[in-house]
Each structure stands twice: as C-alpha cells, then as structure tokens.
Scaffold this motif. Structure first.
Motif, short mmCIF file in Angstrom:
data_model
loop_
_atom_site.label_atom_id
_atom_site.label_comp_id
_atom_site.label_asym_id
_atom_site.label_seq_id
_atom_site.Cartn_x
_atom_site.Cartn_y
_atom_site.Cartn_z
N ASN A 14 -27.99 30.06 -31.09
CA ASN A 14 -28.84 30.77 -30.15
C ASN A 14 -29.40 32.00 -30.87
N PRO A 15 -30.51 32.52 -30.43
CA PRO A 15 -31.17 33.62 -31.14
C PRO A 15 -30.31 34.86 -31.36
N GLN A 16 -29.50 35.23 -30.37
CA GLN A 16 -28.66 36.42 -30.53
C GLN A 16 -27.60 36.20 -31.61
N LEU A 17 -26.99 35.05 -31.61
CA LEU A 17 -25.98 34.75 -32.61
C LEU A 17 -26.61 34.67 -34.00
N ARG A 18 -27.76 34.03 -34.09
CA ARG A 18 -28.47 33.94 -35.37
C ARG A 18 -28.80 35.33 -35.90
N ASP A 19 -29.34 36.19 -35.05
CA ASP A 19 -29.71 37.54 -35.49
C ASP A 19 -28.49 38.34 -35.93
N ALA A 20 -27.39 38.21 -35.20
CA ALA A 20 -26.16 38.91 -35.57
C ALA A 20 -25.63 38.39 -36.90
N PHE A 21 -25.70 37.08 -37.11
CA PHE A 21 -25.25 36.47 -38.36
C PHE A 21 -26.07 36.96 -39.54
N ILE A 22 -27.37 36.99 -39.37
CA ILE A 22 -28.27 37.47 -40.43
C ILE A 22 -27.99 38.94 -40.73
N ALA A 23 -27.78 39.74 -39.69
CA ALA A 23 -27.51 41.16 -39.87
C ALA A 23 -26.20 41.38 -40.63
N ALA A 36 -22.55 31.55 -45.05
CA ALA A 36 -22.20 30.28 -44.41
C ALA A 36 -21.28 29.47 -45.32
N GLU A 37 -21.56 29.44 -46.61
CA GLU A 37 -20.70 28.72 -47.56
C GLU A 37 -19.30 29.32 -47.58
N ALA A 38 -19.21 30.65 -47.58
CA ALA A 38 -17.90 31.30 -47.57
C ALA A 38 -17.13 30.96 -46.29
N LEU A 39 -17.82 30.94 -45.17
CA LEU A 39 -17.17 30.60 -43.91
C LEU A 39 -16.69 29.15 -43.89
N VAL A 40 -17.50 28.25 -44.43
CA VAL A 40 -17.10 26.85 -44.50
C VAL A 40 -15.88 26.69 -45.40
N ARG A 41 -15.90 27.36 -46.56
CA ARG A 41 -14.75 27.29 -47.46
C ARG A 41 -13.49 27.83 -46.79
N GLU A 42 -13.62 28.94 -46.07
CA GLU A 42 -12.47 29.53 -45.37
C GLU A 42 -11.95 28.57 -44.31
N TYR A 43 -12.84 27.96 -43.55
CA TYR A 43 -12.45 27.01 -42.53
C TYR A 43 -11.71 25.83 -43.15
N LEU A 44 -12.25 25.29 -44.22
CA LEU A 44 -11.61 24.15 -44.88
C LEU A 44 -10.24 24.52 -45.44
N ALA A 45 -10.12 25.73 -45.97
CA ALA A 45 -8.82 26.19 -46.48
C ALA A 45 -7.81 26.31 -45.33
N GLN A 46 -8.26 26.82 -44.18
CA GLN A 46 -7.37 26.94 -43.02
C GLN A 46 -6.93 25.56 -42.54
N ARG A 47 -7.83 24.61 -42.50
CA ARG A 47 -7.49 23.25 -42.06
C ARG A 47 -6.50 22.61 -43.04
N GLN A 48 -6.71 22.83 -44.35
CA GLN A 48 -5.78 22.28 -45.33
C GLN A 48 -4.40 22.90 -45.16
N GLN A 49 -4.36 24.22 -44.92
CA GLN A 49 -3.09 24.91 -44.71
C GLN A 49 -2.39 24.35 -43.48
N ALA A 50 -3.15 24.10 -42.41
CA ALA A 50 -2.56 23.55 -41.19
C ALA A 50 -1.97 22.17 -41.47
N ARG A 51 -2.68 21.35 -42.25
CA ARG A 51 -2.15 20.03 -42.60
C ARG A 51 -0.89 20.17 -43.45
N ASP A 52 -0.91 21.07 -44.42
CA ASP A 52 0.27 21.30 -45.26
C ASP A 52 1.45 21.77 -44.43
#
Length: 94
Positions: A14-23, A36-52
């Motif tokens: 949504n526009p408000q979220l997009r603007d906040a993300f860009i800011a 976005a890449e850093a957030l995806v990497r962090e999410y994937l690391a968290q999911r791997q940790q949860a599986r471990d």
C-alpha cells in the motif's frame, strides 16, 4: 570472473507502507533493493534457525524417550513435583 545473477521481484505494497519503506532505506543509505534483499536474507535465516531448533527439540525428545525406555529417566510425576516445589520457592522469595 563471477557474474552476479539477479532477477526482478515485484512487491505490491500500500502507498503508506511503500513510502515508509523507501524512507527507511534512504535513511540507512541503502537502496530499496538492498534493504529488501537484507530483509529476505534475515527472514530465511530465521526460518532455517526455526527448522534447526525443531530438529534439536525432536532429538532431545527422542533421547528422553530412549532414556525412559532404558529405565534411566525421571518419572513425569517426579518432574512435576520438583517443578511445583521450585515454583513455590521462587514465589516465596518474591
């Protein structure tokens, strides 16, 4: 020479979220793609940790079951009694 393979990922916000993300990205000196890449990497690391963690938990459960079958474990009633006593002692100190 290594060639970096990149692909386009379209994210609808949504526009408000997009603007906040860009800011926030700008405030950190990052492009939105970098953030976005850093957030995806962090999410994937968290999911791997949860599986471990789940694998470790399952191993611990199986080790406990094995020790109980071998007659080495502590009966559940004893664990609960000790836990109740421990909690009561903590509450008395509070």
């Amino acid at each position: 020479m290594l060639v970096s393979e990149e692909t386009t990922f379209i994210l609808t916000l949504n526009p408000q979220l997009r603007d906040a993300f860009i800011a926030e990205a700008t405030a950190e000196g990052l492009t939105t793609s970098q953030l976005a890449e850093a957030l995806v990497r962090e999410y994937l690391a968290q999911r791997q940790q949860a599986r471990d963690d789940e694998v470790l938990f399952q191993q611990m459960v199986e080790e406990g079951r094995t020790s109980m079958r071998a007659g080495i474990g502590i009966p559940n009633e004893q664990v609960e009694a000790e836990s109740d006593a421990w909690c009561a002692a903590i509450l008395r100190k509070a």
